[in-house]
Motif scaffolding. Structure first.
Motif, short mmCIF file in Angstrom:
data_model
loop_
_atom_site.label_atom_id
_atom_site.label_comp_id
_atom_site.label_asym_id
_atom_site.label_seq_id
_atom_site.Cartn_x
_atom_site.Cartn_y
_atom_site.Cartn_z
N SER A 46 0.71 -1.18 -0.11
CA SER A 46 0.06 0.27 -0.05
C SER A 46 0.96 1.16 0.03
N VAL A 47 2.08 1.17 0.69
CA VAL A 47 3.09 2.30 0.77
C VAL A 47 3.64 2.38 -0.63
N ALA A 48 3.90 1.48 -1.19
CA ALA A 48 4.77 1.39 -2.40
C ALA A 48 3.66 2.00 -3.53
N ARG A 49 2.46 1.82 -3.53
CA ARG A 49 1.44 2.24 -4.47
C ARG A 49 1.35 3.66 -4.42
N ARG A 50 1.57 4.31 -3.31
CA ARG A 50 1.34 5.60 -2.84
C ARG A 50 2.79 6.48 -3.45
N ILE A 51 3.94 5.65 -3.09
CA ILE A 51 5.22 6.10 -3.61
C ILE A 51 5.28 6.22 -5.30
N VAL A 52 4.75 4.96 -5.87
CA VAL A 52 4.86 5.00 -7.47
C VAL A 52 3.87 6.21 -7.82
#
Length: 153
Positions: A46-52
Motif C-alpha cells: 500500500s505504501v509502495a503504491r502511494r510512492i509510485v
C-alpha cells in the motif's frame, strides 16, 4: 480534501477531481512497478503504491515542463527508480508522454524542505493529488513517522 475519492471541496462546496499519477499508466504496469518497489525497498504494498503514484505525477510535471531543476523527495525517488528499471515500459511511456527519454541521473542537489516543498507545489499546481507525507510537508509528520527530507522533518 479527502484522499479516498480524491476531491477537494472549497468554501463554495464545489468539487474538483484531482489527477492521480497512477492513472498515467495502465493498471497492470502500475501494479508491476508498485510490487517491485515494495520488494526492492522493503515497503508494504500500500505504501509502495502511494510512492509510485507520486513518482508518476512528479515525472509528468517535470517531463512536460522540461523542468530539470526538480527533484523528488528521498521517499518518492524509489518510485522513479522502480519505473526506470522497467526500461522498455519506461522508455515507451516517456516517448509517448514527452517525445523524449527522461533520464534519471543522480544529482548533487541537496534535498531541502524549501526545494521539495516547491516541487510538491508544482505538482499540485498541475492538478495532481499530492501525498504531503511522502514529500515531508504533512503538518503531522514527525519522527519516526516522518517521510520527508531536509532540515528536521
Amino acid at each position: 480534501m479527502t484522499r479516498g475519492n480524491l476531491t477537494v471541496t472549497s468554501m463554495l462546496e464545489s468539487s474538483i477531481a484531482l489527477r492521480r499519477g497512477r492513472d498515467l499508466v495502465g493498471s497492470e504496469l502500475f501494479e508491476k512497478v508498485s510490487e517491485f518497489c515494495a520488494v526492492e525497498y522493503g515497503h508494504e504494498l500500500s505504501v509502495a503504491r502511494r510512492i509510485v503514484d507520486q513518482a508518476l505525477a512528479f515525472l509528468k510535471v517535470m517531463g512536460d515542463a522540461r523542468a530539470f531543476d526538480m527533484t523528488p523527495s528521498a521517499v518518492v525517488d524509489p518510485g522513479w527508480h522502480s519505473f526506470a528499471l522497467h526500461t522498455q515500459a519506461y522508455r515507451a511511456w516517456c516517448l509517448e508522454q514527452f517525445g523524449y527519454f527522461l533520464d534519471h541521473e543522480p544529482k548533487a542537489t541537496v534535498r531541502t524542505r524549501p526545494l521539495i516543498g516547491s516541487v510538491a507545489e508544482r505538482i499540485k499546481a498541475a492538478g495532481f493529488d499530492v501525498d504531503d507525507r511522502l514529500w515531508g510537508a504533512a503538518k503531522d509528520c514527525n519522527p519516526p513517522a516522518c517521510c520527508g527530507d531536509g532540515d528536521g522533518c
